[in-house]
Design a protein around this motif. Structure first.
Motif, PDB file in Angstrom:
ATOM      1  N   ILE A  29       0.869  -1.174   0.000  1.00 45.31           N
ATOM      2  CA  ILE A  29       0.000   0.000   0.000  1.00 45.31           C
ATOM      3  C   ILE A  29       0.905   1.222   0.000  1.00 45.31           C
ATOM      4  O   ILE A  29       1.736   1.389   0.888  1.00 45.31           O
ATOM      5  CB  ILE A  29      -0.929   0.011   1.231  1.00 45.31           C
ATOM      6  N   GLN A  30       0.747   2.046  -1.015  1.00 47.27           N
ATOM      7  CA  GLN A  30       1.532   3.277  -1.116  1.00 47.27           C
ATOM      8  C   GLN A  30       0.651   4.411  -0.617  1.00 47.27           C
ATOM      9  O   GLN A  30      -0.341   4.765  -1.252  1.00 47.27           O
ATOM     10  CB  GLN A  30       1.962   3.517  -2.553  1.00 47.27           C
ATOM     11  N   ILE A  31       1.015   4.962   0.535  1.00 43.17           N
ATOM     12  CA  ILE A  31       0.238   6.036   1.142  1.00 43.17           C
ATOM     13  C   ILE A  31       0.903   7.366   0.813  1.00 43.17           C
ATOM     14  O   ILE A  31       2.070   7.576   1.116  1.00 43.17           O
ATOM     15  CB  ILE A  31       0.139   5.851   2.663  1.00 43.17           C
ATOM     16  N   GLY A  32       0.133   8.234   0.179  1.00 46.28           N
ATOM     17  CA  GLY A  32       0.660   9.535  -0.206  1.00 46.28           C
ATOM     18  C   GLY A  32       0.540   9.767  -1.694  1.00 46.28           C
ATOM     19  O   GLY A  32       1.121  10.712  -2.233  1.00 46.28           O
ATOM     20  N   ALA A  71       9.473   6.053   1.368  1.00 48.85           N
ATOM     21  CA  ALA A  71      10.001   5.781   0.028  1.00 48.85           C
ATOM     22  C   ALA A  71      10.121   7.096  -0.731  1.00 48.85           C
ATOM     23  O   ALA A  71       9.430   8.070  -0.429  1.00 48.85           O
ATOM     24  CB  ALA A  71       9.092   4.811  -0.708  1.00 48.85           C
ATOM     25  N   LEU A  72      10.973   7.093  -1.720  1.00 47.91           N
ATOM     26  CA  LEU A  72      11.229   8.278  -2.533  1.00 47.91           C
ATOM     27  C   LEU A  72      10.790   7.998  -3.967  1.00 47.91           C
ATOM     28  O   LEU A  72      11.228   7.032  -4.582  1.00 47.91           O
ATOM     29  CB  LEU A  72      12.723   8.616  -2.488  1.00 47.91           C
ATOM     30  N   PHE A 105       6.710   9.217   0.074  1.00 49.05           N
ATOM     31  CA  PHE A 105       5.444   8.569   0.391  1.00 49.05           C
ATOM     32  C   PHE A 105       5.735   7.414   1.339  1.00 49.05           C
ATOM     33  O   PHE A 105       6.889   7.063   1.567  1.00 49.05           O
ATOM     34  CB  PHE A 105       4.707   8.105  -0.876  1.00 49.05           C
ATOM     35  N   ILE A 106       4.688   6.840   1.919  1.00 47.58           N
ATOM     36  CA  ILE A 106       4.841   5.717   2.838  1.00 47.58           C
ATOM     37  C   ILE A 106       4.593   4.435   2.060  1.00 47.58           C
ATOM     38  O   ILE A 106       3.593   4.309   1.361  1.00 47.58           O
ATOM     39  CB  ILE A 106       3.850   5.816   4.020  1.00 47.58           C
ATOM     40  N   GLU A 107       5.515   3.511   2.189  1.00 44.59           N
ATOM     41  CA  GLU A 107       5.359   2.201   1.567  1.00 44.59           C
ATOM     42  C   GLU A 107       5.056   1.203   2.682  1.00 44.59           C
ATOM     43  O   GLU A 107       5.895   0.943   3.537  1.00 44.59           O
ATOM     44  CB  GLU A 107       6.632   1.814   0.821  1.00 44.59           C
ATOM     45  N   LEU A 108       3.835   0.673   2.667  1.00 37.70           N
ATOM     46  CA  LEU A 108       3.369  -0.280   3.672  1.00 37.70           C
ATOM     47  C   LEU A 108       3.262  -1.648   3.002  1.00 37.70           C
ATOM     48  O   LEU A 108       2.367  -1.882   2.196  1.00 37.70           O
ATOM     49  CB  LEU A 108       2.010   0.173   4.223  1.00 37.70           C
ATOM     50  N   ARG A 109       4.232  -2.522   3.292  1.00 39.74           N
ATOM     51  CA  ARG A 109       4.246  -3.868   2.696  1.00 39.74           C
ATOM     52  C   ARG A 109       3.640  -4.861   3.672  1.00 39.74           C
ATOM     53  O   ARG A 109       3.959  -4.843   4.864  1.00 39.74           O
ATOM     54  CB  ARG A 109       5.658  -4.302   2.347  1.00 39.74           C
ATOM     55  N   ILE A 110       2.793  -5.735   3.134  1.00 43.52           N
ATOM     56  CA  ILE A 110       2.120  -6.752   3.931  1.00 43.52           C
ATOM     57  C   ILE A 110       2.498  -8.119   3.367  1.00 43.52           C
ATOM     58  O   ILE A 110       2.316  -8.373   2.169  1.00 43.52           O
ATOM     59  CB  ILE A 110       0.580  -6.584   3.865  1.00 43.52           C
ATOM     60  N   LEU A 111       3.016  -8.985   4.227  1.00 43.49           N
ATOM     61  CA  LEU A 111       3.344 -10.342   3.801  1.00 43.49           C
ATOM     62  C   LEU A 111       2.092 -11.201   3.787  1.00 43.49           C
ATOM     63  O   LEU A 111       1.164 -10.977   4.575  1.00 43.49           O
ATOM     64  CB  LEU A 111       4.367 -10.965   4.756  1.00 43.49           C
ATOM     65  N   ARG A 112       2.073 -12.199   2.919  1.00 47.49           N
ATOM     66  CA  ARG A 112       0.989 -13.185   2.924  1.00 47.49           C
ATOM     67  C   ARG A 112       1.128 -13.996   4.203  1.00 47.49           C
ATOM     68  O   ARG A 112       2.211 -14.450   4.540  1.00 47.49           O
ATOM     69  CB  ARG A 112       1.116 -14.106   1.714  1.00 47.49           C
ATOM     70  N   THR A 113       0.039 -14.160   4.919  1.00 47.34           N
ATOM     71  CA  THR A 113       0.101 -14.919   6.160  1.00 47.34           C
ATOM     72  C   THR A 113      -0.193 -16.388   5.895  1.00 47.34           C
ATOM     73  O   THR A 113      -1.070 -16.705   5.083  1.00 47.34           O
ATOM     74  CB  THR A 113      -0.881 -14.367   7.216  1.00 47.34           C
TER      75      THR A 113
END
Length: 190
Positions: A41-44, A84-85, A92-100
């Motif tokens: 999820i890229q926030i910004g 992240a640039l 911007f904010i890079e929110l990485r989520i792993l597969r559970t």
């Protein structure tokens, strides 16, 4: 930058900077990615845009708030949060989520999954299907540590292969399989 889809999403920075940040919606998206294939999820980045507004800066306290809040609102979600640039120099904010490997949920007991570019709430029959699909540990879904095989300890690799091939718990398909890559560097193992 990736377009929105099964493994990526873009959110406006207003989601976090408004008087009452929408943590619940962000948590639901994180659960959805964790239950699907993981994602980012890229926030910004505003809707319809490929990059953040020029000159946009992200304060460290905002990143820390995301790092703290997502685990408080979710179960079985593994987030990685970084600044992240973009190519235009904006942040911007890079929110990485792993597969559970298990089932992810919000702390109030809601379940979601990512379908195409949407976060979809799971109904009981869909939740049951997800539980059945995730009942086994999927080795193929996990990435290696990026260590070349040439750096592996040859004696430990040989011992591991010998134990796997001798194990009664390993299927005959796996036990009898000859790995060309491993056997070429460990010719004494057969």
């Amino acid at each position: 930058m990736p377009t929105e889809g099964t493994e990526s999403d873009k959110k406006s920075l207003r989601v976090l900077r408004q008087a009452k940040p929408d943590w619940d919606a962000l948590a639901c998206d994180c659960v959805a990615f964790a239950n699907a294939r993981g994602g980012c999820i890229q926030i910004g980045i505003e809707d319809g845009e490929d990059s953040p507004a020029p000159g946009q800066r992200i304060d460290e306290p905002l990143i820390e708030a995301v790092r703290k809040r997502i685990p408080q609102l979710t179960v079985n979600v593994t987030p990685t949060v970084n600044k992240a640039l973009a190519s235009n120099g904006a942040e911007f904010i890079e929110l990485r989520i792993l597969r559970t490997p298990g089932i992810a949920a919000t702390t109030d007991g809601r379940y979601f999954i990512r379908v195409a570019d949407e976060t979809k709430r799971l109904l009981p029959d869909e939740l049951q299907r997800l539980m059945n699909d995730k009942s086994a540990y999927v080795w193929e879904a996990h990435t290696s540590q990026g260590i070349p095989q040439s750096h592996a300890d040859k004696d430990k690799t040989a011992a591991f292969l010998k134990l796997i091939r001798a194990s009664e718990r390993v299927s005959s398909f796996v036990r009898d399989r000859k790995s060309t890559r491993l056997n070429s560097s460990h010719a004494n193992i057969s």
